[in-house]
Design an enzyme around this catalytic site. Structure first.
Site, PDB file in Angstrom:
ATOM      1  NE  ARG A  51      -1.617  -2.194   2.762  1.00 61.72           N
ATOM      2  CZ  ARG A  51      -1.717  -3.463   2.340  1.00 61.72           C
ATOM      3  NH1 ARG A  51      -2.776  -3.832   1.677  1.00 61.72           N
ATOM      4  NH2 ARG A  51      -0.772  -4.341   2.592  1.00 61.72           N
ATOM      5  CB  THR A  52       3.256   2.635   2.429  1.00 59.70           C
ATOM      6  OG1 THR A  52       2.451   2.092   3.474  1.00 59.70           O
ATOM      7  CG2 THR A  52       3.711   4.024   2.811  1.00 59.70           C
ATOM      8  CE  LYS A  80      26.653  -2.435  -4.616  1.00 62.37           C
ATOM      9  NZ  LYS A  80      26.997  -1.394  -5.601  1.00 62.37           N
ATOM     10  NE  ARG A 101       6.848   0.715   5.158  1.00 60.61           N
ATOM     11  CZ  ARG A 101       5.637   0.180   5.046  1.00 60.61           C
ATOM     12  NH1 ARG A 101       5.500  -1.086   4.709  1.00 60.61           N
ATOM     13  NH2 ARG A 101       4.560   0.905   5.262  1.00 60.61           N
ATOM     14  CG  HIS A 129       3.000   3.789   8.759  1.00 65.18           C
ATOM     15  ND1 HIS A 129       3.122   4.663   7.690  1.00 65.18           N
ATOM     16  CD2 HIS A 129       2.683   2.576   8.213  1.00 65.18           C
ATOM     17  CE1 HIS A 129       2.879   4.008   6.565  1.00 65.18           C
ATOM     18  NE2 HIS A 129       2.619   2.744   6.848  1.00 65.18           N
TER      19      HIS A 129
HETATM   20  N1   CP Z   1      -0.503  -0.063   5.808  1.00 70.27           N
HETATM   21  C1   CP Z   1       0.720  -0.314   5.300  1.00 70.27           C
HETATM   22  O1   CP Z   1       1.738   0.311   5.690  1.00 70.27           O
HETATM   23  O2   CP Z   1       0.747  -1.272   4.339  1.00 70.27           O
HETATM   24  P1   CP Z   1       2.036  -1.735   3.543  1.00 70.27           P
HETATM   25  O3   CP Z   1       2.974  -2.378   4.531  1.00 70.27           O
HETATM   26  O4   CP Z   1       1.561  -2.670   2.471  1.00 70.27           O
HETATM   27  O5   CP Z   1       2.694  -0.490   2.964  1.00 70.27           O
END
Ligand code: CP
Length: 305
Positions: A51-52, A80, A101, A129
């Protein structure tokens, strides 16, 4: 230059403005179709995501911009041994904005201290998040018409669930919020969040292990996955993974307008039989995430129509 590392980097007023822009995008997407022409978003994902990452990329394409992508820890020079700081300096030469992320808590903050372009935290370890929170807030706003005077239940892995930490932090700035924390003892909300967020903001809260007992009072039920990847041993995960499974039967005493949220992915904590319930809003969250990320990109790139 602004970054979004934790949700409190945005004021309540700015969140309201982002919601307003997202609503305008939903009403008239064509108006925004070219506003980021010539701009590039770099998505640096050192942990799995559906999603993100894809909603950030869809957001940038729908604004007329382009995307550079690192999808996986092994597909960049991080494998590396390149540091997050050096990576941020390098990507600043190629892109206009970064969404990162990382499994290590604080990595996007380190990136923001070394980049010369805005950095967005797209999830750091079990910490925060904030853009999921933007998706959650738009969903609550669209379903309930308010972000205040709500009793919000969080159920599942409240220890490692970074979306829970960010949403509780965001909601604690609104009036009339009550929080109900439902988890096994081993997966309780970290005490620093209870102290620094809930108690510091005088947010009433109660803790329970019993979802069915707590459900009648809730306006929002925020279900979460037990975060297997954050456990130190598999035995603990296997013991806890079936702690809560929301089924139609367990919704019998819930309010008729309760809103069921989940950041997804789900494993088994919401039965697919619940998907047909009109209170299930988790796929709305997915779409709302794209609109809020569009609004956020516009804000951080200081793009005006
Ligand atoms: N909600 C969420 O962060 O989903 P993903 O891990 O698929 O990005």
């Amino acid at each position: 230059m602004r970054n979004l590392i934790e949700i409190n980097d945005l004021s309540v007023k700015e969140i309201a403005e982002l919601i307003s822009v997202a609503e305008d995008i939903i009403a008239d997407p064509q108006k925004y179709a070219h506003v980021c022409a010539g701009k590039k978003l770099a998505t640096l994902f050192f942990e799995p995501s559906t999603r993100t990452r894809l909603s950030f990329e869809a957001a940038m394409y729908e604004l007329g911009g382009n995307v550079l992508s690192v999808a996986g820890a092994n597909s960049s020079s991080a494998a590396k041994g390149e540091s997050v700081a050096d990576t941020a300096k390098v990507i600043s030469c190629y892109a206009d904005i970064i969404a990162m992320r990382h499994p290590k808590e604080g990595a996007p903050l380190v990136a923001s201290m070394n980049a010369s372009i805005p950095v967005i935290n797209a999830g750091d370890g079990g910490h925060n998040h904030p853009t999921q929170t933007l998706a959650d807030l738009l969903t609550i706003w669209r379903k309930k018409g308010r972000l205040d005077n709500l009793t919000v239940g969080f159920c599942g892995d409240l220890k490692f669930g970074r979306t829970v930490h960010s949403l509780i932090t965001a909601l604690s700035r609104y009036t009339g919020i009550k929080v109900v924390l439902i988890s096994p003892d081993e997966l309780k909300l970290p005490s620093y969040i209870k102290k620094d967020v809930l108690k510091a903001n005088n947010i009433p809260y109660e803790q329970s292990t019993d979802l069915v007992e707590m459900i009648p009072q809730l306006d929002i039920l925020y279900m979460t996955r037990v975060q297997r990847e954050r456990f130190f041993n598999e035995e603990d995960y296997l013991r806890l993974k079936h702690s809560y499974i929301l089924t139609p039967d367990k919704l019998k005493n819930a309010k008729s307008d309760m809103c069921i949220l989940h950041p997804l992915p789900r494993v088994n904590e919401i039965s697919v039989a619940v998907d047909d319930d009109e209170r299930a809003c988790y796929f709305d969250q997915v779409l709302n995430g794209k609109y809020m990320r569009m609004a956020l990109i516009l804000k951080l790139l200081e793009v005006s129509l």
